[in-house]
Scaffold this active site. Structure first.
Site, PDB file in Angstrom:
ATOM      1  N   LYS A   1       4.303  -1.868  80.420  1.00 35.31           N
ATOM      2  CA  LYS A   1       5.208  -2.967  80.743  1.00 35.31           C
ATOM      3  C   LYS A   1       6.526  -2.712  80.006  1.00 35.31           C
ATOM      4  O   LYS A   1       6.527  -2.136  78.903  1.00 35.31           O
ATOM      5  CB  LYS A   1       4.587  -4.295  80.279  1.00 35.31           C
TER       6      LYS A   1
ATOM      7  N   SER B   1       9.258 -13.020  89.654  1.00 30.04           N
ATOM      8  CA  SER B   1      10.325 -13.251  88.685  1.00 30.04           C
ATOM      9  C   SER B   1       9.651 -13.483  87.344  1.00 30.04           C
ATOM     10  O   SER B   1       9.624 -14.593  86.811  1.00 30.04           O
ATOM     11  CB  SER B   1      11.175 -14.459  89.076  1.00 30.04           C
ATOM     12  N   MET B   2       9.051 -12.413  86.836  1.00 34.16           N
ATOM     13  CA  MET B   2       8.261 -12.522  85.609  1.00 34.16           C
ATOM     14  C   MET B   2       9.157 -12.831  84.404  1.00 34.16           C
ATOM     15  O   MET B   2       8.754 -13.575  83.502  1.00 34.16           O
ATOM     16  CB  MET B   2       7.499 -11.223  85.353  1.00 34.16           C
TER      17      MET B   2
ATOM     18  N   ASN C   1      14.568   1.042  81.509  1.00 27.53           N
ATOM     19  CA  ASN C   1      14.663   0.178  82.683  1.00 27.53           C
ATOM     20  C   ASN C   1      16.059  -0.431  82.753  1.00 27.53           C
ATOM     21  O   ASN C   1      16.403  -1.276  81.929  1.00 27.53           O
ATOM     22  CB  ASN C   1      13.578  -0.899  82.568  1.00 27.53           C
TER      23      ASN C   1
ATOM     24  N   CYS D   1      16.047  -4.567  85.807  1.00 23.14           N
ATOM     25  CA  CYS D   1      15.269  -5.804  85.907  1.00 23.14           C
ATOM     26  C   CYS D   1      16.125  -6.891  86.535  1.00 23.14           C
ATOM     27  O   CYS D   1      17.187  -7.206  86.016  1.00 23.14           O
ATOM     28  CB  CYS D   1      14.779  -6.272  84.542  1.00 23.14           C
TER      29      CYS D   1
ATOM     30  N   LYS E   1      14.990   3.835  85.117  1.00 25.89           N
ATOM     31  CA  LYS E   1      14.467   3.143  86.299  1.00 25.89           C
ATOM     32  C   LYS E   1      15.634   2.457  86.984  1.00 25.89           C
ATOM     33  O   LYS E   1      16.352   1.654  86.376  1.00 25.89           O
ATOM     34  CB  LYS E   1      13.421   2.104  85.875  1.00 25.89           C
TER      35      LYS E   1
ATOM     36  N   GLY F   1       6.453  -4.042  97.576  1.00 28.16           N
ATOM     37  CA  GLY F   1       5.447  -3.812  98.610  1.00 28.16           C
ATOM     38  C   GLY F   1       6.052  -3.275  99.900  1.00 28.16           C
ATOM     39  O   GLY F   1       7.172  -2.755  99.927  1.00 28.16           O
TER      40      GLY F   1
ATOM     41  N   GLY G   1       7.883   2.333  95.428  1.00 30.55           N
ATOM     42  CA  GLY G   1       8.320   1.310  96.373  1.00 30.55           C
ATOM     43  C   GLY G   1       7.575   1.392  97.686  1.00 30.55           C
ATOM     44  O   GLY G   1       7.711   2.354  98.434  1.00 30.55           O
TER      45      GLY G   1
ATOM     46  N   THR H   1       3.001  -3.131  93.671  1.00 26.20           N
ATOM     47  CA  THR H   1       2.446  -4.286  94.394  1.00 26.20           C
ATOM     48  C   THR H   1       1.002  -4.040  94.839  1.00 26.20           C
ATOM     49  O   THR H   1       0.122  -4.887  94.644  1.00 26.20           O
ATOM     50  CB  THR H   1       3.328  -4.625  95.612  1.00 26.20           C
TER      51      THR H   1
END
Ligand code: DHB
Length: 318
Positions: free
Chosen positions: A45, A70-71, A128, A131, A165, A220, A248, A271
């Site tokens: 993570k 939307s974590m 990353n 985000c 990323k 997804g 993706g 996903t």
């Protein structure tokens, strides 16, 4: 039977499929489930300097065609992931692991990479820059000057294998602009794409998730064409020594095959991993192997980057 080994930088992997950051990688238990699956390796993570609770719930929903989330970067903090990755490395010294990290303020990047450089970490770092879900924070990699600033700072501090990323790009000028920035740095890889930011999913008359008025990153099947295009164009524009992790829209082995056809060296699954759990890696591995066997491809390099485009035929006005 076809074999699926691949390399990123000088690191060897016995398969070409791994998780995408954010899914099945929150803690030791989830990482262990991916580690013991058929996956090549795992990425953690995305770790921030301090632990975060993330956005209020509901913050993730799966749909028939994909997902929205939307974590808000819930994570156990950089120290935790450095410690855990080191433990996995001790247990499997031959297996390279990925640590995902990002800053939530400009000051963070120097502190994060000073910390990683001073640690025992010996895997690959995925920075990353994409985000979409922290309220009030733009996706960094849509700001090309900010990417250049951050990478100048980070590569001055940290000399280990580093990748970024990226979010999806939708305009050919933007592809060229991000490639021109990334090509200035000694990057080991890019991972493309993160979720398509700020989509909206409605169930009955209500947004599927709560944060940001219902807006969230779309993943997804919805995003496979964008993932294929981003892998394909970046493969053409980036220096050849920068490897590509294509992420993706992977649901079946055919999707993995297509990302590699566009130039991916490794493929991320997010996903579908969330929907199916870590057994997805064995299924995708079998399906990809069956496609390669049917086509007579013995290894990934037999078709990597070899997408064919139909010959253009002129059309007369009539
Ligand atoms: C989150 C989502 C992302 O797409 C990402 O790259 C990092 C974090 C999140 O909301 O937690």
């Amino acid at each position: 039977m076809a074999e699926l080994t691949t390399t990123i930088g000088g690191f060897h992997f016995n398969n070409t499929i791994m998780n995408g950051a954010g899914v099945w990688c929150y803690d030791r238990k989830e990482l262990s489930a991916v580690d013991t699956s058929a996956a090549a390796t795992f990425v953690t993570k995305t770790a921030t300097l301090a632990p975060r609770a993330g956005n209020p719930k509901p913050r993730m929903a799966a749909t028939d065609l994909g997902s929205i989330n939307s974590m808000g970067l819930p994570n156990k903090g950089l120290d935790y992931y450095l410690q855990v990755v080191e433990e996995f490395h001790q247990a499997n010294p031959e297996k390279p692991y990925f640590l995902s990290t990002t800053g939530t303020s400009p000051d963070d990047f120097g502190k994060i990479f000073t910390k990683i450089a001073a640690s025992n970490f010996s895997g690959l770092v995925e920075l990353n820059l994409s985000c979409p879900n922290v309220v009030g924070k733009p996706q960094i990699a849509y700001d090309f000057a900010a990417v250049e600033r951050i990478l100048t700072q980070v590569t001055g501090i940290y000399h280990g294998p580093l990748g970024v990323k990226l979010p999806p790009y939708f305009d050919l000028v933007h592809f060229q602009q991000i490639a021109d920035v990334l090509n200035q740095f000694p990057l080991t890889f890019v991972n493309t794409i993160n979720s398509v930011g700020n989509g909206l999913v409605i169930q009955d008359e209500t947004a599927a998730i709560a944060p940001k008025g219902g807006l969230g990153g779309i993943g997804g099947g919805y995003i496979k064409p964008m993932a294929l295009a981003n892998v394909r164009v970046l493969r053409q524009l980036l220096k050849p020594e920068i490897n590509i992790i294509g992420t993706g829209g992977v649901e079946i082995g055919r999707d993995v095959f297509e990302l590699i056809l566009c130039g991916a060296d490794m493929v991320g699954v997010a996903t579908q991993l969330g929907k199916e759990g870590p057994k997805v890696f064995a299924r995708l591995t079998e399906e990809l192997t069956a496609i390669m066997d049917a086509k007579g491809y013995k290894r990934l390099s037999d078709f990597r980057g070899k997408l064919q485009v139909p010959e253009a035929r002129e059309v007369a006005v009539h």
